[in-house]
Design a protein around this motif. Structure first.
Motif, short mmCIF file in Angstrom:
data_model
loop_
_atom_site.label_atom_id
_atom_site.label_comp_id
_atom_site.label_asym_id
_atom_site.label_seq_id
_atom_site.Cartn_x
_atom_site.Cartn_y
_atom_site.Cartn_z
N ILE A 147 23.78 126.97 -7.85
CA ILE A 147 24.03 125.65 -8.44
C ILE A 147 22.70 124.95 -8.72
O ILE A 147 22.50 124.37 -9.79
N LEU A 148 21.76 125.05 -7.76
CA LEU A 148 20.45 124.41 -7.96
C LEU A 148 19.75 125.03 -9.17
O LEU A 148 19.17 124.33 -9.99
N GLY A 149 19.82 126.36 -9.26
CA GLY A 149 19.22 127.06 -10.40
C GLY A 149 19.85 126.61 -11.71
O GLY A 149 19.15 126.40 -12.71
N ASP A 150 21.18 126.45 -11.70
CA ASP A 150 21.89 125.99 -12.90
C ASP A 150 21.44 124.58 -13.27
O ASP A 150 21.22 124.28 -14.45
N ILE A 151 21.31 123.72 -12.25
CA ILE A 151 20.88 122.33 -12.50
C ILE A 151 19.51 122.33 -13.18
O ILE A 151 19.27 121.61 -14.14
N ILE A 152 18.60 123.20 -12.69
CA ILE A 152 17.26 123.26 -13.24
C ILE A 152 17.33 123.67 -14.73
O ILE A 152 16.69 123.08 -15.59
N ARG A 153 18.13 124.68 -15.03
CA ARG A 153 18.26 125.15 -16.43
C ARG A 153 18.95 124.13 -17.31
O ARG A 153 18.55 123.90 -18.45
N MET A 154 20.00 123.50 -16.80
CA MET A 154 20.74 122.51 -17.59
C MET A 154 19.87 121.30 -17.89
O MET A 154 19.88 120.76 -18.99
N THR A 155 19.12 120.87 -16.87
CA THR A 155 18.23 119.72 -17.03
C THR A 155 17.18 120.03 -18.09
O THR A 155 16.86 119.18 -18.93
N SER A 156 16.69 121.26 -18.05
CA SER A 156 15.68 121.67 -19.02
C SER A 156 16.26 121.66 -20.43
O SER A 156 15.59 121.27 -21.41
N LEU A 157 17.53 122.06 -20.57
CA LEU A 157 18.20 122.01 -21.89
C LEU A 157 18.28 120.58 -22.40
O LEU A 157 18.29 120.34 -23.61
N MET A 158 18.34 119.63 -21.46
CA MET A 158 18.45 118.23 -21.86
C MET A 158 17.07 117.58 -21.98
O MET A 158 16.96 116.36 -22.14
N GLY A 159 16.02 118.39 -21.89
CA GLY A 159 14.68 117.90 -22.16
C GLY A 159 13.97 117.27 -20.98
O GLY A 159 12.95 116.60 -21.13
N ALA A 160 14.50 117.46 -19.78
CA ALA A 160 13.85 116.87 -18.60
C ALA A 160 13.36 117.98 -17.66
O ALA A 160 13.73 119.13 -17.82
N LYS A 161 12.53 117.59 -16.70
CA LYS A 161 11.97 118.56 -15.77
C LYS A 161 12.43 118.26 -14.34
O LYS A 161 12.54 117.10 -13.95
N VAL A 162 12.65 119.32 -13.57
CA VAL A 162 13.09 119.14 -12.18
C VAL A 162 11.99 119.56 -11.22
O VAL A 162 11.31 120.55 -11.44
N THR A 163 11.83 118.77 -10.18
CA THR A 163 10.95 119.16 -9.08
C THR A 163 11.80 119.21 -7.81
O THR A 163 12.55 118.28 -7.53
N ILE A 164 11.67 120.29 -7.07
CA ILE A 164 12.37 120.42 -5.80
C ILE A 164 11.36 120.23 -4.68
O ILE A 164 10.30 120.86 -4.69
N THR A 165 11.66 119.34 -3.75
CA THR A 165 10.70 119.08 -2.68
C THR A 165 11.32 119.27 -1.30
O THR A 165 12.53 119.21 -1.15
#
Lengths: 123, 132
Positions: free
Chosen positions: A63-81
């Motif tokens: 799910i986290l991996g999907d969120i990262i890819r989906m967010t990227s499709l929407m033009g934003a970047k994800v950082t996991i901390t």
């Protein structure tokens, strides 16, 4: 019961601190909520802090991996901390790799890295 | 030696099984990393039951072999069984495209791993982690 995970907005970023262990329905609800919020506030970056989480299984990782890819499709970047040693160890032993994601030890480091990735604009 | 089990019928039972496993692992004296390994392994096995067999059970047992303590988990179902066991034990193999890291991952997390499966009868997976 599906838990509602708070998603905070700071300038043009979204900040999420996951405080309790994720079950499958909560993780899936979070995925939808986050993308919805991203679109609503036109955020450019997302920081997801996992420092309170002690375990992630393959489903939550997916799910986290999907969120990262989906967010990227929407033009934003994800950082996991805040990934704990126990999580880093179990994920690698399980054979799961989160690709194309910025990671940092803590929220502060995550925001700094995200700021750089977004072209140096102040967050 | 204590023994308890969780019936796996819904997604929530996966959560219950791993919480039971984590509490038991903590009680036996496993450290944070091993607790995460055990909890994750239980989660994967319980999810396999939920996804492929509809229902089954997870049995969690404290074991002791000549003074060495450990935790034993038995995942049992009466599902379709596994036709080609060698195939599912190959790294990276998963019939549900990454839903579940599969059994090779579980084997790496634990010290002992044993699987018995019969087509149309069901599958039993036994895993053990020893306290070092």
């Amino acid at each position: 019961m599906v838990l509602n995970i708070p998603i905070l907005k700071l300038q043009d970023c979204l900040i999420v601190s996951i405080q309790s262990e994720l079950d499958d329905p909560t993780a899936m609800q979070f995925q939808t909520d986050l993308l919805q919020k991203l679109s609503e506030v036109k955020a450019r970056g997302v920081v997801i802090d996992l420092s309170c989480i002690e375990f992630i299984d393959s489903f939550i990782a997916r799910i986290l991996g999907d969120i990262i890819r989906m967010t990227s499709l929407m033009g934003a970047k994800v950082t996991i901390t805040g990934i704990q040693p126990s999580i880093a160890i179990t994920l690698v032993e399980l054979g799961i790799y989160l690709k194309d994601v910025i990671t940092a030890l803590d929220l502060e480091g995550g925001l700094t890295k995200l700021q750089k990735a977004l072209g140096g604009r102040k967050i | 030696m204590s023994e308890s089990f969780v019936e796996i019928l819904t997604e929530w039972d996966i959560v219950e099984a791993r919480q039971l496993g984590r509490n038991e692992a903590k009680r036996i004296g496993f450290g944070a990393v091993d607790q995460a390994r055990i909890t994750t392994a239980i989660s994967e096995l319980a999810r396999n039951i939920y996804l492929y067999a509809d229902k089954g059970r997870i049995l969690i047992e404290t074991i002791d072999m000549s003074g060495t303590k450990g935790i034993k988990i038995v995942a049992q179902d009466e599902g379709p069984g596994i036709e080609d066991i060698r195939l599912v034990m190959q790294d990276g193999y998963s019939t549900s495209q990454g839903l579940g890291a599969g059994l090779p991952g579980v084997r790496r997390l634990m010290d002992e791993f044993d699987i018995q499966t019969t087509v149309n009868e069901g599958t039993i997976v036994r895993i053990i982690k020893w306290l070092r």
